[in-house]
Design a protein around this motif. Structure first.
Motif, PDB file in Angstrom:
ATOM      1  N   SER A 207       1.872  29.040   1.217  1.00  0.00           N
ATOM      2  CA  SER A 207       0.517  29.449   0.840  1.00  0.00           C
ATOM      3  C   SER A 207      -0.437  28.263   0.853  1.00  0.00           C
ATOM      4  O   SER A 207      -1.574  28.368   1.330  1.00  0.00           O
ATOM      5  N   ARG A 208       0.031  27.135   0.342  1.00  0.00           N
ATOM      6  CA  ARG A 208      -0.799  25.927   0.294  1.00  0.00           C
ATOM      7  C   ARG A 208      -1.158  25.466   1.703  1.00  0.00           C
ATOM      8  O   ARG A 208      -2.313  25.150   1.997  1.00  0.00           O
ATOM      9  N   ARG A 214      -6.353  27.522   7.320  1.00  0.00           N
ATOM     10  CA  ARG A 214      -7.455  28.486   7.509  1.00  0.00           C
ATOM     11  C   ARG A 214      -8.803  27.791   7.380  1.00  0.00           C
ATOM     12  O   ARG A 214      -9.769  28.143   8.061  1.00  0.00           O
ATOM     13  N   ASP A 215      -8.862  26.794   6.503  1.00  0.00           N
ATOM     14  CA  ASP A 215     -10.121  26.088   6.277  1.00  0.00           C
ATOM     15  C   ASP A 215     -10.360  24.960   7.278  1.00  0.00           C
ATOM     16  O   ASP A 215     -11.513  24.633   7.586  1.00  0.00           O
TER      17      ASP A 215
END
Length: 360
Positions: A207-208, A214-215
């Motif tokens: 997740s991290r 994504r950013d």
């Protein structure tokens, strides 16, 4: 009376217990007693000054599980050379990462403890949570004493090291049991040995990383950097290297990456002995020389950012990669106080509390 008379001649072997009005009268228990959770991380200097760093290093590097050189050889080196020169060199490095609440390791470890306590309470569990540091403050003995003062009859010890090593997890067990050996009324103790392949831990890392990508976009290469160990530790039977390899493979598979897209490396080498390879900084230099322009580095073995991640990776390794021709280097922060990780930690704790009374 005979034994009492001699208490003025030699000190008590055991620490004093809480006084009772009448220790010989039957005591009706109010309940089964509380359950406690002790989170333990490595430790940190109290402040970014040479004296504070010297105190921390003296305790850390005096642990025979950390430095396995015979004491009669190591002590003159430690006190005659290492503790004279190294603290001053580390002052600007610590100052460069220091936060308002202290070192990042302490700040994020405290947030993890607070987040865990809050989430367990929301799950309907009456569990006391304390943080202890193996070296420095808050100490493991002080954390155990706080749990006992809160009425804890059982303590689950959670070393915040996903991969087991004798120089990390085992030394936590040493410190906890050493303090327990001084208690007359000992609590029940459980220890989590490792969670290098735990689904929740891995998903928190995924997740991290995916959130970061994504950013910021994906890199050409992902480097997973674990803390190093001397090779002789592995040759003597330490399972740490295998734990790291398994974490790396499982994390790569969950990210959907091919083997050639990932490098598993080892950092923070200390001394002249051969350590686990490949070393992180030389690997990054070689990748840049081979034409790799974009690299992201993640440190799966560090659950809270610290000097080894923010300074060694985020600055020293970044400079090395760029010097050799790389154009974009990014360090992906540790899970720190991320809510996904706190949830995974709570699940890990709950599974290891089974059989102990903890419901409100």
């Amino acid at each position: 009376m005979f034994l009492r008379a001699f208490k003025y001649i030699w000190p008590e072997r055991f620490l004093p217990e809480a006084e009772q009005k009448d220790p010989f009268a039957e005591q009706t228990p109010a309940g089964p007693g509380k359950t406690g959770v002790l989170l333990v991380n490595l430790g940190t200097p109290d402040e970014p000054t040479a004296p504070a760093i010297r105190r921390y290093l003296a305790e850390f590097l005096s642990d025979p599980r950390v430095i396995e050189i015979p004491r009669y050889l190591w002590k003159p080196i430690l006190h005659g050379m290492v503790l004279r020169a190294r603290p001053k060199k580390l002052v600007p490095r610590y100052r460069g990462i220091w936060m308002d609440g202290g070192s990042p390791l302490l700040v994020y470890s405290r947030r993890q403890a607070e987040g865990l306590a809050g989430l367990l309470a929301r799950h309907g569990l009456q569990v006391e949570v304390e943080l202890g540091m193996r070296y420095g403050n808050p100490s493991i003995p002080s954390a155990i004493d706080r749990l006992r003062a809160a009425g804890c009859e059982r303590i689950l010890v959670v070393p915040l090291y996903p991969q087991y090593a004798a120089s990390t997890t085992a030394t936590v067990v040493d410190a906890v049991t050493r303090h327990a050996a001084r208690l007359r009324n000992q609590p029940e103790l459980r220890f989590i040995k490792r969670f290098h392949d735990d689904a929740g831990y891995l998903e928190a890392l995924v997740s991290r990383i995916e959130s970061y990508w994504r950013d910021h976009g994906r890199p050409q290469k992902l480097v997973m950097s674990f803390h190093g160990l001397p090779r002789y530790s592995i040759e003597l039977g330490d399972p740490y290297y295998q734990d790291c390899l398994r974490t790396g493979r499982l994390l790569r598979e969950r990210l959907g990456l091919m083997p050639e897209q990932v490098e598993v490396t080892f950092q923070s080498r200390f001394g002249a002995a051969r350590w686990l390879e490949p070393y992180t900084e030389p690997t990054l230099r070689e990748l840049a020389r081979q034409g790799v322009k974009e690299v992201d580095v993640v440190c799966p073995g560090f659950l809270a950012d610290c000097l080894e991640t923010l300074e060694e990776i985020g600055q020293e390794c970044r400079d090395a990669f760029l010097q050799e021709g790389g154009t974009r280097f990014r360090y992906i922060p540790a899970v720190n106080d991320d809510s996904v990780w706190i949830g995974a930690l709570a699940d890990l704790v709950q599974r290891n509390l089974q059989g102990w009374p903890a419901l409100k």
